[in-house]
Design a protein around this motif. Structure first.
Motif, PDB file in Angstrom:
ATOM      1  N   ILE A   1       0.898  -1.011   0.023  1.00 41.31           N
ATOM      2  CA  ILE A   1       0.220   0.145   0.048  1.00 41.31           C
ATOM      3  C   ILE A   1       0.929   1.333  -0.095  1.00 41.31           C
ATOM      4  CG2 ILE A   1      -1.776   1.484   1.304  1.00 41.31           C
ATOM      5  CD1 ILE A   1      -2.857  -1.333   2.565  1.00 41.31           C
ATOM      6  N   VAL A   2       0.591   2.041  -0.698  1.00 39.99           N
ATOM      7  CA  VAL A   2       1.264   3.451  -1.009  1.00 39.99           C
ATOM      8  C   VAL A   2       0.260   4.504  -0.798  1.00 39.99           C
ATOM      9  CG1 VAL A   2       3.099   4.826  -2.159  1.00 39.99           C
ATOM     10  CG2 VAL A   2       3.097   2.275  -2.374  1.00 39.99           C
ATOM     11  N   THR A   3       0.446   5.420   0.142  1.00 35.39           N
ATOM     12  CA  THR A   3      -0.339   6.414   0.374  1.00 35.39           C
ATOM     13  C   THR A   3       0.148   7.724  -0.287  1.00 35.39           C
ATOM     14  OG1 THR A   3       0.517   7.385   2.322  1.00 35.39           O
ATOM     15  CG2 THR A   3      -1.249   5.588   2.419  1.00 35.39           C
ATOM     16  N   GLY A   4      -0.894   8.588  -0.704  1.00 38.71           N
ATOM     17  CA  GLY A   4      -0.438   9.721  -1.389  1.00 38.71           C
ATOM     18  C   GLY A   4       0.400   9.297  -2.791  1.00 38.71           C
ATOM     19  N   ALA A   5      -0.232   8.355  -3.557  1.00 44.25           N
ATOM     20  CA  ALA A   5       0.510   7.966  -4.588  1.00 44.25           C
ATOM     21  C   ALA A   5       0.040   8.308  -6.118  1.00 44.25           C
ATOM     22  CB  ALA A   5       0.644   6.278  -4.607  1.00 44.25           C
ATOM     23  N   ALA A   6      -0.710   9.331  -5.823  1.00 42.44           N
ATOM     24  CA  ALA A   6      -1.491   9.742  -7.390  1.00 42.44           C
ATOM     25  C   ALA A   6      -0.162  10.476  -8.192  1.00 42.44           C
ATOM     26  CB  ALA A   6      -2.755  10.691  -7.203  1.00 42.44           C
ATOM     27  N   ARG A   7       0.656  10.873  -7.464  1.00 36.97           N
ATOM     28  CA  ARG A   7       1.592  11.852  -8.092  1.00 36.97           C
ATOM     29  C   ARG A   7       2.709  11.910  -7.242  1.00 36.97           C
ATOM     30  NH1 ARG A   7      -0.341  18.233  -7.282  1.00 36.97           N
ATOM     31  NH2 ARG A   7      -0.440  18.129  -4.960  1.00 36.97           N
TER      32      ARG A   7
ATOM     33  N   GLY B   1       7.854  -6.355  -8.612  1.00 34.61           N
ATOM     34  CA  GLY B   1       7.086  -7.496  -8.855  1.00 34.61           C
ATOM     35  C   GLY B   1       6.029  -7.596  -7.790  1.00 34.61           C
ATOM     36  N   HIS B   2       5.552  -6.585  -7.174  1.00 36.97           N
ATOM     37  CA  HIS B   2       4.684  -6.275  -6.094  1.00 36.97           C
ATOM     38  C   HIS B   2       3.526  -5.935  -6.356  1.00 36.97           C
ATOM     39  CE1 HIS B   2       7.645  -7.383  -3.142  1.00 36.97           C
ATOM     40  NE2 HIS B   2       8.521  -6.199  -3.337  1.00 36.97           N
ATOM     41  N   ARG B   3       2.374  -6.455  -5.853  1.00 33.21           N
ATOM     42  CA  ARG B   3       1.057  -5.830  -6.319  1.00 33.21           C
ATOM     43  C   ARG B   3       1.004  -4.550  -5.469  1.00 33.21           C
ATOM     44  NH1 ARG B   3       0.520 -11.298  -5.163  1.00 33.21           N
ATOM     45  NH2 ARG B   3       0.445 -10.874  -3.111  1.00 33.21           N
ATOM     46  N   VAL B   4       0.308  -3.547  -6.109  1.00 36.30           N
ATOM     47  CA  VAL B   4       0.464  -2.389  -5.420  1.00 36.30           C
ATOM     48  C   VAL B   4      -0.861  -1.686  -5.479  1.00 36.30           C
ATOM     49  CG1 VAL B   4       1.388   0.163  -5.338  1.00 36.30           C
ATOM     50  CG2 VAL B   4       2.671  -1.763  -6.125  1.00 36.30           C
ATOM     51  N   ALA B   5      -1.537  -1.286  -3.981  1.00 35.84           N
ATOM     52  CA  ALA B   5      -2.581  -0.296  -3.924  1.00 35.84           C
ATOM     53  C   ALA B   5      -2.250   0.934  -3.999  1.00 35.84           C
ATOM     54  CB  ALA B   5      -3.247  -0.733  -2.531  1.00 35.84           C
ATOM     55  N   VAL B   6      -2.747   1.733  -4.970  1.00 34.55           N
ATOM     56  CA  VAL B   6      -2.339   3.221  -5.050  1.00 34.55           C
ATOM     57  C   VAL B   6      -3.484   3.889  -3.948  1.00 34.55           C
ATOM     58  CG1 VAL B   6      -2.093   5.188  -6.504  1.00 34.55           C
ATOM     59  CG2 VAL B   6      -1.132   2.693  -7.167  1.00 34.55           C
ATOM     60  N   VAL B   7      -3.249   4.533  -3.117  1.00 31.79           N
ATOM     61  CA  VAL B   7      -4.140   5.354  -2.171  1.00 31.79           C
ATOM     62  C   VAL B   7      -4.026   6.606  -2.237  1.00 31.79           C
ATOM     63  CG1 VAL B   7      -5.013   5.414   0.116  1.00 31.79           C
ATOM     64  CG2 VAL B   7      -4.417   3.159  -0.706  1.00 31.79           C
ATOM     65  N   ASP B   8      -5.049   7.579  -2.627  1.00 28.69           N
ATOM     66  CA  ASP B   8      -4.998   8.905  -2.492  1.00 28.69           C
ATOM     67  C   ASP B   8      -6.398   9.618  -2.196  1.00 28.69           C
ATOM     68  OD1 ASP B   8      -4.110  11.673  -3.106  1.00 28.69           O
ATOM     69  OD2 ASP B   8      -2.412  10.785  -3.970  1.00 28.69           O
ATOM     70  N   LEU B   9      -6.351  10.813  -1.746  1.00 27.44           N
ATOM     71  CA  LEU B   9      -7.690  11.255  -1.203  1.00 27.44           C
ATOM     72  C   LEU B   9      -8.923  10.962  -2.267  1.00 27.44           C
ATOM     73  CD1 LEU B   9      -8.869  12.914   0.884  1.00 27.44           C
ATOM     74  CD2 LEU B   9      -8.404  14.888  -0.235  1.00 27.44           C
ATOM     75  N   HIS B  10      -8.788  11.108  -3.497  1.00 30.14           N
ATOM     76  CA  HIS B  10      -9.716  10.846  -4.372  1.00 30.14           C
ATOM     77  C   HIS B  10      -9.398   9.729  -5.521  1.00 30.14           C
ATOM     78  CE1 HIS B  10     -11.764  14.571  -2.839  1.00 30.14           C
ATOM     79  NE2 HIS B  10     -10.648  15.355  -3.178  1.00 30.14           N
ATOM     80  N   ALA B  11     -10.141   8.911  -5.420  1.00 27.88           N
ATOM     81  CA  ALA B  11     -10.087   7.572  -6.324  1.00 27.88           C
ATOM     82  C   ALA B  11      -9.545   8.079  -7.687  1.00 27.88           C
ATOM     83  CB  ALA B  11     -11.158   6.658  -6.300  1.00 27.88           C
ATOM     84  N   HIS B  12     -10.213   8.837  -8.233  1.00 24.11           N
ATOM     85  CA  HIS B  12      -9.993   9.424  -9.833  1.00 24.11           C
ATOM     86  C   HIS B  12      -8.579   9.904  -9.969  1.00 24.11           C
ATOM     87  CE1 HIS B  12     -11.271  13.470  -8.329  1.00 24.11           C
ATOM     88  NE2 HIS B  12     -10.497  13.446  -9.139  1.00 24.11           N
TER      89      HIS B  12
ATOM     90  N   ARG C   1     -10.276  -3.448   1.711  1.00 23.03           N
ATOM     91  CA  ARG C   1     -10.550  -3.739   0.244  1.00 23.03           C
ATOM     92  C   ARG C   1      -9.205  -4.189  -0.460  1.00 23.03           C
ATOM     93  NH1 ARG C   1     -11.489   1.243  -4.424  1.00 23.03           N
ATOM     94  NH2 ARG C   1     -11.177  -0.242  -6.172  1.00 23.03           N
ATOM     95  N   VAL C   2      -7.995  -3.760   0.021  1.00 21.85           N
ATOM     96  CA  VAL C   2      -6.558  -4.436  -0.490  1.00 21.85           C
ATOM     97  C   VAL C   2      -6.732  -6.001  -0.280  1.00 21.85           C
ATOM     98  CG1 VAL C   2      -4.368  -4.358  -0.191  1.00 21.85           C
ATOM     99  CG2 VAL C   2      -5.654  -2.301  -0.301  1.00 21.85           C
ATOM    100  N   VAL C   3      -7.112  -6.308   1.148  1.00 21.10           N
ATOM    101  CA  VAL C   3      -7.036  -7.704   1.371  1.00 21.10           C
ATOM    102  C   VAL C   3      -7.927  -8.430   0.505  1.00 21.10           C
ATOM    103  CG1 VAL C   3      -7.896  -9.232   3.290  1.00 21.10           C
ATOM    104  CG2 VAL C   3      -6.492  -7.222   3.723  1.00 21.10           C
ATOM    105  N   GLU C   4      -9.048  -8.147   0.207  1.00 23.35           N
ATOM    106  CA  GLU C   4     -10.206  -8.417  -0.926  1.00 23.35           C
ATOM    107  C   GLU C   4      -9.581  -8.688  -2.033  1.00 23.35           C
ATOM    108  OE1 GLU C   4     -13.724  -6.583  -0.393  1.00 23.35           O
ATOM    109  OE2 GLU C   4     -14.124  -7.028   1.615  1.00 23.35           O
TER     110      GLU C   4
END
Length: 254
Positions: A11-17, A31-42, A77-80
């Motif tokens: 999980i990387v937060t603030g990852a939109a830019r 090779g890692h699976r990455v959850a890109v987290v930021d304030l707004h999904a878009h 959600r990341v777990v799922e």
């Protein structure tokens, strides 16, 4: 191809830019699976698309990291969708710069909330998965501003707090195979600093050139410089490195 023995979920937060996006891309290349987290999904779409286009696996999630509910829902959600996360990069951040006598309660609370509370609630939500796996890597983003910086009482306090938080988690989680480290970037050319340049009325190019004069290596930093440090901290080779604050600033700082 993965640099590590095992593909993991990050999980990387603030990852939109900026720095967060660079770290997310670097972890995906390993090779890692990455959850890109930021304030707004878009806002995460660009980073996610770049990872997927390169053959990686990623999802974008909108969350206010200072919100316990948002943080816990994001991790669920990341777990799922990607599997239990064992790598966490607490990078999300905002600026609300002002001199002390002009700084509002709201500006203080907002910065402390995103940087310090955000690292706390995200780390708390992820640690159970790290402990269950007997393996984990948490990397918190501090800053050279932790040493003090005019007009940033809120930001400096938050980033100094991140360092104490990091060292404490390293002690608490070390027995469970989890390392916790911090990166303290110096002057890194990001959109956040572009906004700072606009606020003080100089061009971004002049802003960077002026800063480079005070950096021993003669240049300002790039998001990729921070991503390289993060890649080391999350690697198998860094298993004996924990509770450290690495200043990535082109010269000695701490």
């Amino acid at each position: 191809m993965s640099d590590d023995a095992e593909t993991r979920t990050a999980i990387v937060t603030g990852a939109a830019r900026g720095i967060g996006a660079a770290i997310a891309l670097r972890l995906a290349r390993s090779g890692h699976r990455v959850a890109v987290v930021d304030l707004h999904a878009h806002e995460t779409v660009g980073t996610v698309d770049e990872i997927v286009a390169a053959g990686g696996q990623a999802i974008g999630i909108g969350a206010d990291v200072a919100s316990t509910d948002d943080a816990e829902n994001a991790v669920s959600r990341v777990v799922e969708e990607l599997g239990a996360p064992t790598i966490l990069i607490n990078n999300a951040g905002i600026l609300r710069d002002n001199l002390l006598f002009r700084m509002s309660d709201a500006d203080w609370d907002a910065v402390i909330g995103v940087h310090l509370r955000g690292a706390f609630v995200m780390s708390r939500a992820v640690q159970s998965h790290q402990v269950s796996a007997g393996w984990g890597r948490t990397v918190n983003l501090s800053s050279t501003s932790a040493l003090g910086n005019r007009g940033q009482a809120n930001y400096a306090a938050a980033k100094a707090g991140v360092q104490g938080f990091t060292k404490t988690l390293a002690i608490e989680l070390g027995p469970f195979g989890v390392t916790v480290n911090a990166i303290a970037p110096g002057f890194i050319a990001t959109d956040m600093l572009r906004e700072t340049a606009e606020r003080i009325g100089v061009t971004f190019e002049d802003f960077l050139a002026g800063a480079a004069k005070d950096i021993p290596v003669g240049r300002t930093g790039l998001p990729a410089d921070i991503a390289a440090a993060a890649a080391f901290f999350v690697s198998e080779e860094a298993s004996f490195v924990s509770g450290q604050v690495l200043y990535v600033a082109g010269g000695p700082k701490a």
